[in-house]
Scaffold this motif. Structure first.
Motif, PDB file in Angstrom:
ATOM      1  N   MET A   1      -4.799  39.881 -79.960  1.00  0.00           N
ATOM      2  CA  MET A   1      -3.898  39.521 -78.862  1.00  0.00           C
ATOM      3  C   MET A   1      -3.905  40.584 -77.762  1.00  0.00           C
ATOM      4  SD  MET A   1      -1.773  36.912 -78.249  1.00  0.00           S
ATOM      5  CE  MET A   1      -0.935  36.364 -79.726  1.00  0.00           C
ATOM      6  N   GLU A   2      -4.048  41.861 -78.163  1.00  0.00           N
ATOM      7  CA  GLU A   2      -4.030  42.942 -77.175  1.00  0.00           C
ATOM      8  C   GLU A   2      -5.205  42.830 -76.210  1.00  0.00           C
ATOM      9  OE1 GLU A   2      -2.790  46.294 -75.102  1.00  0.00           O
ATOM     10  OE2 GLU A   2      -1.754  44.934 -76.474  1.00  0.00           O
ATOM     11  N   GLY A   3      -6.382  42.455 -76.734  1.00  0.00           N
ATOM     12  CA  GLY A   3      -7.535  42.284 -75.852  1.00  0.00           C
ATOM     13  C   GLY A   3      -7.319  41.174 -74.849  1.00  0.00           C
ATOM     14  N   LEU A   4      -6.687  40.094 -75.275  1.00  0.00           N
ATOM     15  CA  LEU A   4      -6.391  38.983 -74.370  1.00  0.00           C
ATOM     16  C   LEU A   4      -5.365  39.405 -73.325  1.00  0.00           C
ATOM     17  CD1 LEU A   4      -6.616  36.039 -73.516  1.00  0.00           C
ATOM     18  CD2 LEU A   4      -4.978  35.456 -75.322  1.00  0.00           C
ATOM     19  N   ARG A   5      -4.368  40.166 -73.751  1.00  0.00           N
ATOM     20  CA  ARG A   5      -3.361  40.636 -72.793  1.00  0.00           C
ATOM     21  C   ARG A   5      -3.997  41.499 -71.704  1.00  0.00           C
ATOM     22  NH1 ARG A   5      -0.530  44.651 -71.220  1.00  0.00           N
ATOM     23  NH2 ARG A   5      -1.606  46.079 -72.620  1.00  0.00           N
ATOM     24  N   LYS A   6      -4.901  42.380 -72.106  1.00  0.00           N
ATOM     25  CA  LYS A   6      -5.563  43.234 -71.119  1.00  0.00           C
ATOM     26  C   LYS A   6      -6.431  42.407 -70.177  1.00  0.00           C
ATOM     27  CE  LYS A   6      -5.657  47.439 -73.945  1.00  0.00           C
ATOM     28  NZ  LYS A   6      -6.505  48.422 -74.657  1.00  0.00           N
ATOM     29  N   ALA A   7      -7.132  41.408 -70.724  1.00  0.00           N
ATOM     30  CA  ALA A   7      -7.969  40.547 -69.879  1.00  0.00           C
ATOM     31  C   ALA A   7      -7.108  39.773 -68.891  1.00  0.00           C
ATOM     32  CB  ALA A   7      -8.773  39.588 -70.758  1.00  0.00           C
ATOM     33  N   ALA A   8      -5.975  39.244 -69.352  1.00  0.00           N
ATOM     34  CA  ALA A   8      -5.081  38.503 -68.466  1.00  0.00           C
ATOM     35  C   ALA A   8      -4.533  39.410 -67.366  1.00  0.00           C
ATOM     36  CB  ALA A   8      -3.944  37.892 -69.276  1.00  0.00           C
ATOM     37  N   SER A   9      -4.242  40.665 -67.706  1.00  0.00           N
ATOM     38  CA  SER A   9      -3.761  41.619 -66.696  1.00  0.00           C
ATOM     39  C   SER A   9      -4.836  41.884 -65.648  1.00  0.00           C
ATOM     40  CB  SER A   9      -3.358  42.939 -67.365  1.00  0.00           C
ATOM     41  OG  SER A   9      -2.264  42.764 -68.228  1.00  0.00           O
ATOM     42  N   ARG A  10      -6.089  42.013 -66.104  1.00  0.00           N
ATOM     43  CA  ARG A  10      -7.182  42.239 -65.151  1.00  0.00           C
ATOM     44  C   ARG A  10      -7.371  41.022 -64.248  1.00  0.00           C
ATOM     45  NH1 ARG A  10      -9.585  44.714 -69.804  1.00  0.00           N
ATOM     46  NH2 ARG A  10     -10.733  42.803 -70.272  1.00  0.00           N
ATOM     47  N   VAL A  11      -7.254  39.835 -64.815  1.00  0.00           N
ATOM     48  CA  VAL A  11      -7.397  38.615 -64.015  1.00  0.00           C
ATOM     49  C   VAL A  11      -6.286  38.549 -62.963  1.00  0.00           C
ATOM     50  CG1 VAL A  11      -7.151  36.095 -64.115  1.00  0.00           C
ATOM     51  CG2 VAL A  11      -8.695  37.262 -65.695  1.00  0.00           C
ATOM     52  N   LYS A  12      -5.055  38.874 -63.341  1.00  0.00           N
ATOM     53  CA  LYS A  12      -3.953  38.889 -62.376  1.00  0.00           C
ATOM     54  C   LYS A  12      -4.241  39.847 -61.228  1.00  0.00           C
ATOM     55  CE  LYS A  12       0.341  38.817 -63.260  1.00  0.00           C
ATOM     56  NZ  LYS A  12       1.729  39.065 -63.747  1.00  0.00           N
ATOM     57  N   LEU A  13      -4.771  41.025 -61.559  1.00  0.00           N
ATOM     58  CA  LEU A  13      -5.076  42.019 -60.532  1.00  0.00           C
ATOM     59  C   LEU A  13      -6.183  41.528 -59.608  1.00  0.00           C
ATOM     60  CD1 LEU A  13      -4.613  44.819 -59.365  1.00  0.00           C
ATOM     61  CD2 LEU A  13      -6.226  45.731 -61.047  1.00  0.00           C
ATOM     62  N   LYS A  14      -7.215  40.891 -60.172  1.00  0.00           N
ATOM     63  CA  LYS A  14      -8.298  40.344 -59.346  1.00  0.00           C
ATOM     64  C   LYS A  14      -7.766  39.295 -58.371  1.00  0.00           C
ATOM     65  CE  LYS A  14     -11.973  40.915 -62.812  1.00  0.00           C
ATOM     66  NZ  LYS A  14     -12.901  40.186 -63.717  1.00  0.00           N
ATOM     67  N   ILE A  15      -6.902  38.422 -58.879  1.00  0.00           N
ATOM     68  CA  ILE A  15      -6.335  37.381 -58.016  1.00  0.00           C
ATOM     69  C   ILE A  15      -5.527  37.999 -56.883  1.00  0.00           C
ATOM     70  CG2 ILE A  15      -4.664  35.493 -57.945  1.00  0.00           C
ATOM     71  CD1 ILE A  15      -5.563  34.740 -60.778  1.00  0.00           C
ATOM     72  N   LYS A  16      -4.731  38.998 -57.218  1.00  0.00           N
ATOM     73  CA  LYS A  16      -3.907  39.653 -56.198  1.00  0.00           C
ATOM     74  C   LYS A  16      -4.766  40.358 -55.155  1.00  0.00           C
ATOM     75  CE  LYS A  16      -0.123  42.980 -55.731  1.00  0.00           C
ATOM     76  NZ  LYS A  16       0.810  43.904 -56.457  1.00  0.00           N
ATOM     77  N   SER A  17      -5.865  40.966 -55.603  1.00  0.00           N
ATOM     78  CA  SER A  17      -6.699  41.765 -54.695  1.00  0.00           C
ATOM     79  C   SER A  17      -7.691  40.923 -53.896  1.00  0.00           C
ATOM     80  CB  SER A  17      -7.464  42.827 -55.496  1.00  0.00           C
ATOM     81  OG  SER A  17      -6.585  43.679 -56.200  1.00  0.00           O
ATOM     82  N   HIS A  18      -8.114  39.773 -54.441  1.00  0.00           N
ATOM     83  CA  HIS A  18      -9.182  38.995 -53.806  1.00  0.00           C
ATOM     84  C   HIS A  18      -8.830  37.515 -53.725  1.00  0.00           C
ATOM     85  CE1 HIS A  18     -11.655  42.593 -54.279  1.00  0.00           C
ATOM     86  NE2 HIS A  18     -11.308  42.617 -55.562  1.00  0.00           N
ATOM     87  N   ARG A  19      -7.574  37.231 -53.427  1.00  0.00           N
ATOM     88  CA  ARG A  19      -7.122  35.839 -53.414  1.00  0.00           C
ATOM     89  C   ARG A  19      -7.961  34.974 -52.477  1.00  0.00           C
ATOM     90  NH1 ARG A  19      -2.878  32.921 -54.973  1.00  0.00           N
ATOM     91  NH2 ARG A  19      -1.900  34.781 -55.848  1.00  0.00           N
ATOM     92  N   GLY A  20      -8.292  35.494 -51.313  1.00  0.00           N
ATOM     93  CA  GLY A  20      -9.064  34.713 -50.350  1.00  0.00           C
ATOM     94  C   GLY A  20     -10.395  34.240 -50.918  1.00  0.00           C
ATOM     95  N   LEU A  21     -11.050  35.088 -51.690  1.00  0.00           N
ATOM     96  CA  LEU A  21     -12.317  34.721 -52.315  1.00  0.00           C
ATOM     97  C   LEU A  21     -12.125  33.582 -53.302  1.00  0.00           C
ATOM     98  CD1 LEU A  21     -15.309  35.221 -53.148  1.00  0.00           C
ATOM     99  CD2 LEU A  21     -14.429  36.930 -54.764  1.00  0.00           C
ATOM    100  N   TYR A  22     -11.107  33.681 -54.151  1.00  0.00           N
ATOM    101  CA  TYR A  22     -10.927  32.691 -55.209  1.00  0.00           C
ATOM    102  C   TYR A  22     -10.354  31.375 -54.693  1.00  0.00           C
ATOM    103  CZ  TYR A  22     -11.766  36.805 -58.039  1.00  0.00           C
ATOM    104  OH  TYR A  22     -12.333  37.934 -58.583  1.00  0.00           O
ATOM    105  N   VAL A  23      -9.686  31.409 -53.551  1.00  0.00           N
ATOM    106  CA  VAL A  23      -9.193  30.176 -52.941  1.00  0.00           C
ATOM    107  C   VAL A  23     -10.352  29.319 -52.440  1.00  0.00           C
ATOM    108  CG1 VAL A  23      -7.980  29.264 -50.905  1.00  0.00           C
ATOM    109  CG2 VAL A  23      -6.875  30.985 -52.358  1.00  0.00           C
ATOM    110  N   LYS A  24     -11.417  29.967 -51.978  1.00  0.00           N
ATOM    111  CA  LYS A  24     -12.535  29.237 -51.374  1.00  0.00           C
ATOM    112  C   LYS A  24     -13.715  29.053 -52.322  1.00  0.00           C
ATOM    113  CE  LYS A  24     -11.466  31.173 -46.799  1.00  0.00           C
ATOM    114  NZ  LYS A  24     -11.984  32.029 -45.692  1.00  0.00           N
ATOM    115  N   ASN A  25     -13.841  29.901 -53.314  1.00  0.00           N
ATOM    116  CA  ASN A  25     -15.091  29.983 -54.070  1.00  0.00           C
ATOM    117  C   ASN A  25     -14.862  29.667 -55.551  1.00  0.00           C
ATOM    118  OD1 ASN A  25     -17.478  30.844 -55.378  1.00  0.00           O
ATOM    119  ND2 ASN A  25     -17.904  32.300 -53.734  1.00  0.00           N
ATOM    120  N   GLU A  26     -15.195  28.443 -55.945  1.00  0.00           N
ATOM    121  CA  GLU A  26     -15.020  28.030 -57.339  1.00  0.00           C
ATOM    122  C   GLU A  26     -15.937  28.810 -58.273  1.00  0.00           C
ATOM    123  OE1 GLU A  26     -16.262  24.142 -59.793  1.00  0.00           O
ATOM    124  OE2 GLU A  26     -14.742  23.744 -58.238  1.00  0.00           O
TER     125      GLU A  26
END
Length: 290
Positions: A1-26
């Motif tokens: 579970m800890e590995g998944l929690r860390k991955a989810a935290s990294r995904v949240k950070l990526k979304i926050k930092s690069h939202r424009g990219l992920y909004v346009k680029n599937e």
């Protein structure tokens, strides 16, 4: 579970930092967000025996097929972050068609932030009624979203429907009891109470016992694995627990005490005395099962 929690935290950070990219680029969503979560869930993302991209169906291509025992167990449909998968029905219907026409029972729809697991078909039910869970990495507590996502792990996904039902029942029961006036802290304490009914507190021990199990109460009862059936074993287990929950200088000192204890003989009576001192100084409650 800890590995998944860390991955989810990294995904949240990526979304926050690069939202424009992920909004346009599937494709970026697939590679940077979805892939990271599934790998943390135990899926070998680059192994076609477990995950197949662009899987052909009668209605088009599903973005991914999750394979178990050589058969497709679930389809995964990816969208860019600009697609509101919670409000738009068509992406979920598209996924359901892929599943239904291929005889695949489960589907997962995600834009990287929101994850929806669905049972693809059931006679006499509406599609939205067959949603097993929705996890939102941006708009709900991380631990809650991670727990729901864990149902998609390679080890648990076979029991997806049953586990999702149990989790939903837990949520409904918890909410209902809160509405009846029970404080959340008391309900959590009730759920975490894992002490054996036959457990004996340290105050009732003489120093001659050979414990079978040990428990420590720290925001709920927790079972501690014993390295040996003795009060020395209980002391070792308690020191390991304290080390894991401590930081900095205190953690180093506890580790030194643990390593010293491993090297020297300690009588039952001495171990019991030290355990009682730890209870008093740390504010813990320690019990043993005899």
């Amino acid at each position: 579970m800890e590995g998944l929690r860390k991955a989810a935290s990294r995904v949240k950070l990526k979304i926050k930092s690069h939202r424009g990219l992920y909004v346009k680029n599937e494709e970026a969503v697939k590679q940077h967000l979805i892939g990271e979560i599934f790998q943390a869930l135990g899926w070998d993302w680059n192994n076609p025996e477990e995950v197949r991209p662009e899987e052909r169906t009668e209605d088009g291509r599903a973005d991914y097929a999750l394979i178990l025992d050589g058969e497709v167990f679930a389809y995964v449909e990816a969208k860019n972050l600009g697609v509101n998968v919670l409000k738009r029905d068509e992406p979920l219907r598209q996924l359901a068609r892929y599943c239904f026409n291929s005889g695949v029972r489960y589907g997962v729809l995600t834009n990287g932030a929101v994850w929806i697991a669905v049972k693809a078909f059931e006679e006499g039910s509406r599609l939205r009624d067959r949603v097993l869970f929705t996890a939102d990495l941006e708009n709900e507590p991380l631990e809650k979203a991670v727990l729901k996502l864990s149902l998609l792990s390679k080890d648990r996904i076979r029991d997806l429907e049953r586990l999702a039902s149990l989790l939903r029942a837990l949520e409904l029961s918890f909410s209902g009891l809160r509405r009846e006036g029970y404080p959340g802290e008391a309900l959590v304490e009730y759920l975490l109470s894992g002490e054996s009914p036959g457990a004996v507190p340290l105050t009732e021990l003489t120093g001659k016992e050979r414990p079978r199990a040990a428990y420590v109460h720290d925001n709920g009862w927790k079972l501690l694995p014993l390295p040996e059936r003795s009060l020395r074993g209980v002391l070792l287990a308690v020191l390991l627990y304290i080390e894991k929950t401590s930081q900095g200088y205190e953690r180093e000192e506890v580790r030194k005490a643990y390593e010293h204890l491993l090297r020297v003989p300690v009588s039952q009576e001495t171990a019991l005395e030290v355990l009682r001192r730890i209870e008093e100084e740390k504010g813990l409650r320690i019990s043993v099962d005899l």
